[in-house]
Design an enzyme around this catalytic site. Structure first.
Site, PDB file in Angstrom:
ATOM      1  N   LYS A  96     -46.317  16.023  -3.661  1.00 43.50           N
ATOM      2  CA  LYS A  96     -46.034  17.402  -3.902  1.00 43.50           C
ATOM      3  C   LYS A  96     -45.812  17.513  -5.608  1.00 43.50           C
ATOM      4  O   LYS A  96     -45.099  16.696  -5.794  1.00 43.50           O
ATOM      5  CB  LYS A  96     -44.961  17.965  -3.073  1.00 43.50           C
ATOM      6  CG  LYS A  96     -45.379  18.365  -1.641  1.00 43.50           C
ATOM      7  CD  LYS A  96     -44.058  18.910  -0.670  1.00 43.50           C
ATOM      8  CE  LYS A  96     -44.356  18.939   0.686  1.00 43.50           C
ATOM      9  NZ  LYS A  96     -45.358  19.965   0.751  1.00 43.50           N
ATOM     10  N   ARG A 113     -48.797  18.394  11.431  1.00 46.08           N
ATOM     11  CA  ARG A 113     -49.557  18.417  12.647  1.00 46.08           C
ATOM     12  C   ARG A 113     -50.007  17.159  13.360  1.00 46.08           C
ATOM     13  O   ARG A 113     -50.175  16.997  14.394  1.00 46.08           O
ATOM     14  CB  ARG A 113     -50.945  19.058  12.132  1.00 46.08           C
ATOM     15  CG  ARG A 113     -51.754  18.367  10.984  1.00 46.08           C
ATOM     16  CD  ARG A 113     -52.673  19.424  10.346  1.00 46.08           C
ATOM     17  NE  ARG A 113     -51.871  20.259   9.210  1.00 46.08           N
ATOM     18  CZ  ARG A 113     -52.807  21.138   8.586  1.00 46.08           C
ATOM     19  NH1 ARG A 113     -53.671  21.287   8.551  1.00 46.08           N
ATOM     20  NH2 ARG A 113     -51.864  21.876   7.759  1.00 46.08           N
TER      21      ARG A 113
HETATM   22  N1  BES Z   1     -43.681  20.928   5.028  1.00 47.26           N
HETATM   23  C1  BES Z   1     -44.899  21.578   4.403  1.00 47.26           C
HETATM   24  C2  BES Z   1     -45.166  23.120   4.652  1.00 47.26           C
HETATM   25  C3  BES Z   1     -43.914  23.937   4.161  1.00 47.26           C
HETATM   26  C4  BES Z   1     -44.128  24.575   2.737  1.00 47.26           C
HETATM   27  C5  BES Z   1     -42.763  24.072   4.746  1.00 47.26           C
HETATM   28  C6  BES Z   1     -43.299  25.171   2.233  1.00 47.26           C
HETATM   29  C7  BES Z   1     -41.684  24.866   4.176  1.00 47.26           C
HETATM   30  C8  BES Z   1     -41.960  25.406   2.888  1.00 47.26           C
HETATM   31  C9  BES Z   1     -46.258  20.863   5.148  1.00 47.26           C
HETATM   32  O1  BES Z   1     -46.058  19.464   5.513  1.00 47.26           O
HETATM   33  C10 BES Z   1     -47.228  20.965   4.170  1.00 47.26           C
HETATM   34  O2  BES Z   1     -47.147  20.305   2.871  1.00 47.26           O
HETATM   35  N2  BES Z   1     -48.501  21.989   4.046  1.00 47.26           N
HETATM   36  C11 BES Z   1     -49.539  21.782   3.476  1.00 47.26           C
HETATM   37  C12 BES Z   1     -50.679  21.900   4.220  1.00 47.26           C
HETATM   38  C13 BES Z   1     -51.714  21.442   3.407  1.00 47.26           C
HETATM   39  C14 BES Z   1     -51.754  20.352   2.523  1.00 47.26           C
HETATM   40  C15 BES Z   1     -53.143  21.738   4.021  1.00 47.26           C
HETATM   41  C16 BES Z   1     -49.225  23.197   2.572  1.00 47.26           C
HETATM   42  O3  BES Z   1     -48.906  24.236   3.252  1.00 47.26           O
HETATM   43  O4  BES Z   1     -49.526  23.356   1.644  1.00 47.26           O
HETATM   44 MN    MN Z   2     -46.431  18.188   3.861  1.00 50.78          MN
END
Ligand code: BES
Ligand code: MN
Ligand code: ZN
Length: 500
Positions: free
Chosen positions: A276, A350
């Protein structure tokens, strides 16, 4: 944590020190016991209300310091608006407002649980108490320096004055149990990730044994044996080993199928190799809010001795980039036997849920499964922080959740599932891939993915709490970052429909 105030119930009597909180409606009318206590000070209140343009609107308040004619240091008048329209959740909020009006230095306070028509019901008085407890929570465990005028003046005693003290105390027992679950969930979310890593999370869950919850911890060896390749793949890049924790509260009839709650417990989500961006990454310590809610809920159900069989299952991992971390392109085999091509290692939640959901349905054959997960940024784009996203394969469960959400103000908004979205996660190389390929409908493709791991058509709902589990907004009943979202919602669902 800030010292929790000591909360008790007592009869209406004129307080002679500290702070007194009273309620009035939008006609500035007080109940008889309140009016009696205010006595000659009621003229003062009327003048102050006029000067402040205070009209008794719900949640608004009027503050009088050293009110002439009263022995107390401070009189706080809280408006309830239209007193005949108050629902349970409104009283919880009013309890929060009342608590919020007590200065940190106040060690003694009396809250008059009375409305213009007379004493609040025992349930209403107890709601006020729960709201005060939720509001009083602060996560300040790691603050070693506090300014003198911030320091509470010793233990804070709050008395809720009410008509039927014994009945209010009785009604408060369950509400206090629920509040204890909410505060536990908040604590877990607020803890820093160097302290709360998977093994430590499992230890905290084991503390529920003290309220009668049975707790089992599956370590990496046990999960390997079960074939949980999806969950284990996420954790393999971390120095901290993964865990699955199974909690059981058997308060219902013997042999009755349990209700099941499943939580995503990513103690820290760096994104893994699909790392990230740095800005705001610290928030990813809260990526275990789903698991925290499940632990808090189990605590609440056990503490109030709910007449239900309930299981809570949480998958706890840390998603880190490392020489041993999983790669985009890897193919893992889940416990269900289905294979998954990893496209993006940041779509890890997931993968955790896939194995934990499969395991729960197969082992417990529950009446239903509800999972909670801070799963996608996309759900925040869709719904912001007011509603959690809800996906369900069952209309009855969905409807019940919707109503419980309205009642507790932990609201859910149903989102669609359909074969069209499901197709988006088909993979060239494996049974499926872990992202939809584009960002469009990102919360939906995530839900489609986990639906493929709901065994035996078990009634199921998925709550995407990325927007609600960690709440940067502050409310009348929460001033901390971790919201404890979902504990009150799911407790209510259980109480309304699954206890006999
Ligand atoms: N934990 C994150 C989602 C999240 C984002 C929770 C902001 C709380 C605040 C999750 O694991 C994630 O990174 N999701 C990605 C999925 C994508 C890579 C398909 C997302 O939402 O960008
Ligand atoms: Mn994630
Ligand atoms: Zn995540």
């Amino acid at each position: 944590m800030a010292d929790a105030p000591k909360l008790g119930f007592g009869p209406f009597s004129a307080p002679n020190r500290g702070v007194v909180v009273v309620f009035c409606d939008d006609g500035l009318k007080f109940g008889p016991a309140t009016a009696k206590v205010l006595g000659s000070a009621s003229g003062l209140v009327a003048r102050a209300a006029k000067a402040e343009r205070f009209t008794g609107k719900n949640g608004k308040s009027l503050d009088l310091i050293m009110p002439e004619g009263l022995k107390v240091d401070r009189l706080v008048v809280v408006g309830v608006g239209n007193a005949s329209e108050l629902k349970s959740q409104d009283l919880v909020k009013l309890g929060g407002v009342a608590m919020g009006k007590l200065p940190g230095s106040a060690s003694e306070a009396t809250v008059f649980a009375e409305l213009p028509k007379g004493a609040m019901t025992a349930g209403q008085a107890a709601d006020i108490g729960q709201g005060a407890q939720l509001r009083a929570y602060a996560f300040d465990r790691y603050k070693t320096k506090r300014k003198d005028d911030d320091k509470p003046a010793g233990k804070r005693n709050i008395t809720i004055a009410t008509g039927d003290v014994a009945a209010a105390r009785k009604a408060f027992v369950a509400r206090e149990a629920i509040a204890s679950g909410v505060l536990l969930a908040r604590d877990l979310v607020n803890e820093p990730p160097n302290i709360l890593y998977p093994e430590e999370f499992a230890r905290r869950a084991q503390a529920l044994k003290s309220v009668g919850v049975k707790v089992e911890v599956l370590d990496v060896k046990a999960m390997t044996k079960l074939g949980m390749g999806a969950l284990l793949g996420v954790g393999q890049g971390s120095r901290r080993d993964s865990r699955t924790v199974v909690m059981r509260w058997d308060g219902g009839k013997k042999g009755d199928a349990p209700v099941a709650f499943i939580g995503k417990g990513v103690c820290f989500d760096t994104g893994g190799i699909s790392i990230k961006p740095g800005a705001g990454m610290e928030d990813m310590k809260g990526d275990m809010a789903g698991a925290a809610c499940v632990v808090g809920l189990m605590q609440a159900l056990a503490a109030r001795k709910a007449k239900v069989n309930a299981v809570g299952v949480i998958g706890i991992v840390e998603n880190m980039p490392d020489g041993n971390a999983q790669r985009p392109g890897d193919i893992v085999t889940s416990m269900s036997g289905q294979t998954i091509e990893i496209i993006n290692t940041d779509a890890e939640g997931r993968l955790v849920l896939a194995d934990v959901l499969w395991y729960t349905a197969k082992r417990f054959k529950p009446k239903f499964m509800i999972d909670l997960a801070t799963l996608t940024g996309a759900i925040i784009v869709a719904l912001g922080q007011e509603y959690a996203g809800m996906f369900a394969n069952n209309d009855e469960l969905s409807h019940r959740l919707h109503l419980a959400g309205e009642a507790t103000d932990e609201k859910v908004w149903r989102m669609p599932l359909s074969p069209f979205y499901d197709k988006m996660i088909d993979s060239k190389f494996a049974d499926m891939k872990n992202t939809g390929g584009s960002r469009w409908g990102g919360a939906i493709t995530a839900a489609q993915f986990i639906q493929r791991f709901v065994a035996d058509k078990t009634p199921w709902a998925h709550l995407d709490i990325a927007g609600t589990g960690m709440d940067s907004r502050s409310s009348d009943i929460n001033k901390s970052w971790g919201s404890g979202w979902g504990v009150r919602l799911l407790d209510r669902l259980v109480a309304e429909h699954y206890e006999k």
